[in-house]
Design an enzyme around this catalytic site. Structure first.
Site, PDB file in Angstrom:
ATOM      1  N   GLY A 183      61.008  83.990  84.674  1.00 23.21           N
ATOM      2  CA  GLY A 183      61.280  83.651  83.282  1.00 23.21           C
ATOM      3  C   GLY A 183      62.703  83.236  82.989  1.00 23.21           C
ATOM      4  O   GLY A 183      62.999  82.776  81.881  1.00 23.21           O
TER       5      GLY A 183
ATOM      6  N   ARG B  71      65.899  85.350  58.349  1.00 19.47           N
ATOM      7  CA  ARG B  71      65.401  86.314  57.355  1.00 19.47           C
ATOM      8  C   ARG B  71      66.003  87.702  57.548  1.00 19.47           C
ATOM      9  O   ARG B  71      65.933  88.534  56.637  1.00 19.47           O
ATOM     10  CB  ARG B  71      63.869  86.376  57.412  1.00 19.47           C
ATOM     11  CG  ARG B  71      63.198  85.173  56.764  1.00 19.47           C
ATOM     12  CD  ARG B  71      61.710  85.123  57.016  1.00 19.47           C
ATOM     13  NE  ARG B  71      61.411  84.704  58.379  1.00 19.47           N
ATOM     14  CZ  ARG B  71      60.188  84.463  58.836  1.00 19.47           C
ATOM     15  NH1 ARG B  71      59.152  84.613  58.031  1.00 19.47           N
ATOM     16  NH2 ARG B  71      59.994  84.067  60.083  1.00 19.47           N
TER      17      ARG B  71
ATOM     18  N   ASP C  11      59.426  83.000  44.245  1.00 16.78           N
ATOM     19  CA  ASP C  11      60.031  84.308  44.011  1.00 16.78           C
ATOM     20  C   ASP C  11      61.387  84.106  43.352  1.00 16.78           C
ATOM     21  O   ASP C  11      61.895  82.983  43.254  1.00 16.78           O
ATOM     22  CB  ASP C  11      60.164  85.118  45.310  1.00 16.78           C
ATOM     23  CG  ASP C  11      60.933  84.374  46.388  1.00 16.78           C
ATOM     24  OD1 ASP C  11      62.070  83.942  46.111  1.00 16.78           O
ATOM     25  OD2 ASP C  11      60.403  84.227  47.506  1.00 16.78           O
TER      26      ASP C  11
ATOM     27  N   LYS D 184      56.742  88.403  42.561  1.00 19.26           N
ATOM     28  CA  LYS D 184      55.971  89.053  43.626  1.00 19.26           C
ATOM     29  C   LYS D 184      56.653  90.339  44.047  1.00 19.26           C
ATOM     30  O   LYS D 184      57.847  90.538  43.821  1.00 19.26           O
ATOM     31  CB  LYS D 184      55.847  88.132  44.841  1.00 19.26           C
ATOM     32  CG  LYS D 184      57.155  87.943  45.602  1.00 19.26           C
ATOM     33  CD  LYS D 184      56.977  87.098  46.844  1.00 19.26           C
ATOM     34  CE  LYS D 184      58.299  87.036  47.617  1.00 19.26           C
ATOM     35  NZ  LYS D 184      58.208  86.207  48.822  1.00 19.26           N
TER      36      LYS D 184
ATOM     37  N   ARG E  50      56.797  92.815  47.664  1.00 16.11           N
ATOM     38  CA  ARG E  50      56.454  92.873  49.095  1.00 16.11           C
ATOM     39  C   ARG E  50      56.494  94.326  49.565  1.00 16.11           C
ATOM     40  O   ARG E  50      57.413  95.078  49.239  1.00 16.11           O
ATOM     41  CB  ARG E  50      57.459  92.045  49.889  1.00 16.11           C
ATOM     42  CG  ARG E  50      57.140  91.913  51.359  1.00 16.11           C
ATOM     43  CD  ARG E  50      58.248  91.171  52.098  1.00 16.11           C
ATOM     44  NE  ARG E  50      58.382  89.803  51.641  1.00 16.11           N
ATOM     45  CZ  ARG E  50      57.705  88.778  52.137  1.00 16.11           C
ATOM     46  NH1 ARG E  50      56.826  88.981  53.102  1.00 16.11           N
ATOM     47  NH2 ARG E  50      57.894  87.564  51.682  1.00 16.11           N
TER      48      ARG E  50
ATOM     49  N   ASP F 161      59.770  76.122  48.639  1.00 16.06           N
ATOM     50  CA  ASP F 161      60.267  77.236  49.445  1.00 16.06           C
ATOM     51  C   ASP F 161      61.026  76.682  50.639  1.00 16.06           C
ATOM     52  O   ASP F 161      60.948  75.485  50.936  1.00 16.06           O
ATOM     53  CB  ASP F 161      59.108  78.120  49.910  1.00 16.06           C
ATOM     54  CG  ASP F 161      59.499  79.581  50.048  1.00 16.06           C
ATOM     55  OD1 ASP F 161      60.717  79.873  50.066  1.00 16.06           O
ATOM     56  OD2 ASP F 161      58.596  80.431  50.137  1.00 16.06           O
TER      57      ASP F 161
ATOM     58  N   THR G 254      53.397  82.733  57.873  1.00 15.78           N
ATOM     59  CA  THR G 254      51.962  82.975  57.993  1.00 15.78           C
ATOM     60  C   THR G 254      51.179  82.371  56.835  1.00 15.78           C
ATOM     61  O   THR G 254      49.952  82.313  56.882  1.00 15.78           O
ATOM     62  CB  THR G 254      51.668  84.482  58.049  1.00 15.78           C
ATOM     63  OG1 THR G 254      52.101  85.086  56.822  1.00 15.78           O
ATOM     64  CG2 THR G 254      52.393  85.133  59.222  1.00 15.78           C
ATOM     65  N   GLY G 255      51.878  81.953  55.793  1.00 14.78           N
ATOM     66  CA  GLY G 255      51.228  81.335  54.642  1.00 14.78           C
ATOM     67  C   GLY G 255      50.759  82.316  53.588  1.00 14.78           C
ATOM     68  O   GLY G 255      50.250  81.903  52.541  1.00 14.78           O
TER      69      GLY G 255
END
Length: 324
Positions: free
Chosen positions: A46, A104, A178, A201, A203, A229, A234-235
């Site tokens: 790897g 993030r 958001d 929203k 979370r 956005d 993941t949608g």
């Protein structure tokens, strides 16, 4: 020699990792250079090997690599490539990161958590990067994590102009998914002369990628809503926001995002969503299963190429976005 563009005594060389070669070729074409041939492969265990096929001594080197899946592999390859350029006596090394991985994780939400976005910047600096050029960071403060110049590019003009040309602007409402994206949505409103709405929203911090949508702030009934956005992973967030807009009477919903990360269940969610169109840029390659009629991918290459040209010619990257 491939990949060289000379201006006076200066010499540009353009390099690419293996993560997104299509974007690299398009940027190089816009610049009028070739991508420098590079030998790169994985060993059986790897580990990654890289060797440039041409001398980089004394050149202003631009290295593009987007942090797509498998993200850790491509980040490591980019670091190895930076190190190779430093040891090859490059005059300067500008790292082009269309999508900045770990963005993030830009702050500690709770105790004993890392600030991984800062770590990525530190690793690039340690490897030998002099400058970072990136597109639509998740948060602006990431620019301060790198000990050197950071050129922050924006896809807003490309995305907003595309939407503005398709939709009757008198029926258009820009929607922030958001509170954190309101400032960006405001710039959309200014460019398209459209009103603003916000989806509130919450979370669950203990469950990854899970969002509960609560309410819509603003008038969306009978409107064509454009959700804006920086990325779709993941949608879950964006599809839940779209459902909330339809529940409040929206006539149609278009989703735009700079980065189509599109992990895990994203394919099924986008296919089954009532959203009429998803619009991304090609900062990341689009998975084959998501080459759908309702997905539009716009080229970010002209924006990156213009910024590279300004950096190489000691011009102004900011001037490219002054109209915003």
């Amino acid at each position: 020699m491939t990949g060289i563009k000379t201006t006076g005594e200066k010499k540009m060389m353009f390099f690419s990792g293996r993560a997104h070669p299509e974007l690299a070729e398009e940027v190089a074409h816009k610049l009028g250079v070739g991508v420098v041939p590079t030998k790169a492969f994985d060993f059986a265990n790897g580990e990654i090997y890289v060797r440039y096929q041409e001398s980089a001594r004394g050149a202003d080197c631009f290295l593009i690599q987007s942090h797509t899946a498998p993200i850790n592999k491509w980040i490591m390859e980019q670091l190895i490539m930076i190190d190779a350029l430093k040891r090859a006596s490059a005059r300067s090394i500008t790292v082009i990161v269309p999508f900045y991985g770990y963005a993030r994780q830009d702050k500690k939400h709770r105790g004993r958590e890392p600030i991984s976005a800062r770590l990525i910047a530190d690793l690039m600096k340690t490897a030998g990067a002099d400058r970072i050029l990136t597109v639509d960071l998740h948060t602006d403060q990431i620019q301060g994590f790198f000990d050197g110049p950071v050129d922050h590019l924006f896809a807003l003009p490309i995305l907003a102009d595309y939407v503005g040309a398709k939709v009757d602007r008198s029926k258009l409402t820009v929607v922030s998914p958001d509170a954190g994206r309101v400032r960006v949505a405001d710039r959309w409103c200014d460019r398209l002369d459209a009103p603003l709405a916000i989806v509130h929203k919450r979370r669950d911090k203990d469950v990854a990628n899970q969002v509960t949508v609560h309410e819509v702030v603003g008038d969306v009934k009978g409107r064509v809503c454009v959700l804006v956005d920086d990325m779709i992973d993941t949608g879950g967030t964006i599809c839940a926001a779209a459902d909330a807009l339809f529940a409040h009477g929206a006539e149609d919903v278009i989703v735009t995002a700079t980065h189509g990360v599109l992990s895990g269940p994203a394919a099924d969610r986008l296919k089954n969503s009532k959203v009429s169109e998803f619009v991304f840029t090609d900062t990341l390659p689009t998975p084959g299963e998501l080459e759908l009629d309702k997905i539009t991918v716009l080229s970010i290459a002209p924006t990156i190429a213009n910024a590279v040209r300004e950096v190489f010619e000691d011009g102004s990257v900011t001037s490219l976005f002054d109209e915003q």
